[in-house]
Design a protein around this motif. Structure first.
Motif, PDB file in Angstrom:
ATOM      1  N   LYS A 152       2.506   2.502  -2.401  1.00 41.24           N
ATOM      2  CA  LYS A 152       2.416   3.148  -3.712  1.00 41.24           C
ATOM      3  C   LYS A 152       3.783   3.563  -4.261  1.00 41.24           C
ATOM      4  O   LYS A 152       3.892   4.520  -5.020  1.00 41.24           O
TER       5      LYS A 152
ATOM      6  N   GLY B 179       0.805  -1.223   0.000  1.00 40.72           N
ATOM      7  CA  GLY B 179       0.000   0.000   0.000  1.00 40.72           C
ATOM      8  C   GLY B 179       0.835   1.268   0.000  1.00 40.72           C
ATOM      9  O   GLY B 179       0.290   2.367   0.012  1.00 40.72           O
TER      10      GLY B 179
ATOM     11  N   GLU C  63      -2.365   1.833 -11.060  1.00 34.62           N
ATOM     12  CA  GLU C  63      -2.440   1.956  -9.608  1.00 34.62           C
ATOM     13  C   GLU C  63      -3.638   1.189  -9.073  1.00 34.62           C
ATOM     14  O   GLU C  63      -4.738   1.284  -9.608  1.00 34.62           O
ATOM     15  N   SER C  64      -3.392   0.389  -8.032  1.00 31.61           N
ATOM     16  CA  SER C  64      -4.471  -0.306  -7.327  1.00 31.61           C
ATOM     17  C   SER C  64      -4.411   0.142  -5.863  1.00 31.61           C
ATOM     18  O   SER C  64      -3.597   0.999  -5.512  1.00 31.61           O
ATOM     19  N   ASN C  65      -5.230  -0.465  -5.021  1.00 38.44           N
ATOM     20  CA  ASN C  65      -5.191  -0.073  -3.606  1.00 38.44           C
ATOM     21  C   ASN C  65      -3.927  -0.563  -2.914  1.00 38.44           C
ATOM     22  O   ASN C  65      -3.592  -0.089  -1.836  1.00 38.44           O
ATOM     23  N   ARG C  66      -3.193  -1.505  -3.532  1.00 36.46           N
ATOM     24  CA  ARG C  66      -1.995  -2.075  -2.900  1.00 36.46           C
ATOM     25  C   ARG C  66      -0.684  -1.631  -3.509  1.00 36.46           C
ATOM     26  O   ARG C  66       0.358  -1.729  -2.854  1.00 36.46           O
ATOM     27  N   GLU C  67      -0.718  -1.190  -4.778  1.00 38.23           N
ATOM     28  CA  GLU C  67       0.556  -0.921  -5.439  1.00 38.23           C
ATOM     29  C   GLU C  67       0.401   0.070  -6.585  1.00 38.23           C
ATOM     30  O   GLU C  67      -0.707   0.396  -7.004  1.00 38.23           O
ATOM     31  N   LYS C  68       1.559   0.518  -7.071  1.00 39.71           N
ATOM     32  CA  LYS C  68       1.610   1.432  -8.211  1.00 39.71           C
ATOM     33  C   LYS C  68       2.763   0.973  -9.100  1.00 39.71           C
ATOM     34  O   LYS C  68       3.896   0.857  -8.634  1.00 39.71           O
TER      35      LYS C  68
END
Length: 167
Positions: free
Chosen positions: A32, A30, A107-112
């Motif tokens: 990012k 998370g 981009e997701s809620n866990r990673e970029k």
């Protein structure tokens, strides 16, 4: 089997310039932290698209169908080296000619991720490794019929729309 959370990834800016380094765990928690990945879309000469099935042990999107090859660029490796390594590791393919399509930030809620997207046409046998839960060629109609049903990863579906991969 599981992912190695201590594996080191480069941290990059949106142009791909390396600005630092972090572990897989740090990149997927998370934070990012923008890290580079490679995607290869593998077509056969009939226009069908090969998709891999993600194994249930994956930390992100287990059990879903995804881009033929997707993998992280390791620290100290260039995008092209990572692409050829991932294709060899995941599908057993060594002789292919990649065509670069685009790059974009996902981009997701866990990673970029900074995603470098390539495609190729390949008609020889494909041997998915035990990193995957198999794979197969899909017709464009089969892919269209299954969009939005939770069968494919959100990343694959958004990339499909972004680059209009199938007609």
């Amino acid at each position: 089997m599981k992912d190695n959370n201590q594996e080191m990834f480069p941290i990059v800016d949106e142009d791909g310039n390396i600005t630092g380094a972090a572990t897989r765990g740090e990149c997927h928690n998370g934070s990012k932290l923008l890290h580079p990945v490679v995607h290869l879309h593998v077509f056969n000469s009939r226009g069908e698209l090969y998709l891999q099935k993600r194994p249930e042990w994956k930390d992100i999107q287990p059990g879903k169908w995804d881009t033929a090859v997707g993998g992280h660029v390791d620290l100290g490796e260039c995008v092209e080296e990572a692409l050829h390594r991932e294709v060899r590791e995941e599908l057993g393919i060594t002789g292919f000619t990649p065509e670069r399509i685009t790059q974009y930030v996902f981009e997701s809620n866990r990673e970029k991720e900074l995603v470098f997207v390539f495609k190729t046409t390949y008609d020889d046998p494909i041997s998915p490794s035990d990193e995957l839960d198999g794979g197969r060629f899909w017709t464009p109609a089969e892919i269209r019929e299954n969009l939005g049903k939770g069968i494919f990863t959100p990343n694959f579906e958004s990339e499909l729309q972004r680059i209009q991969l199938i007609k």
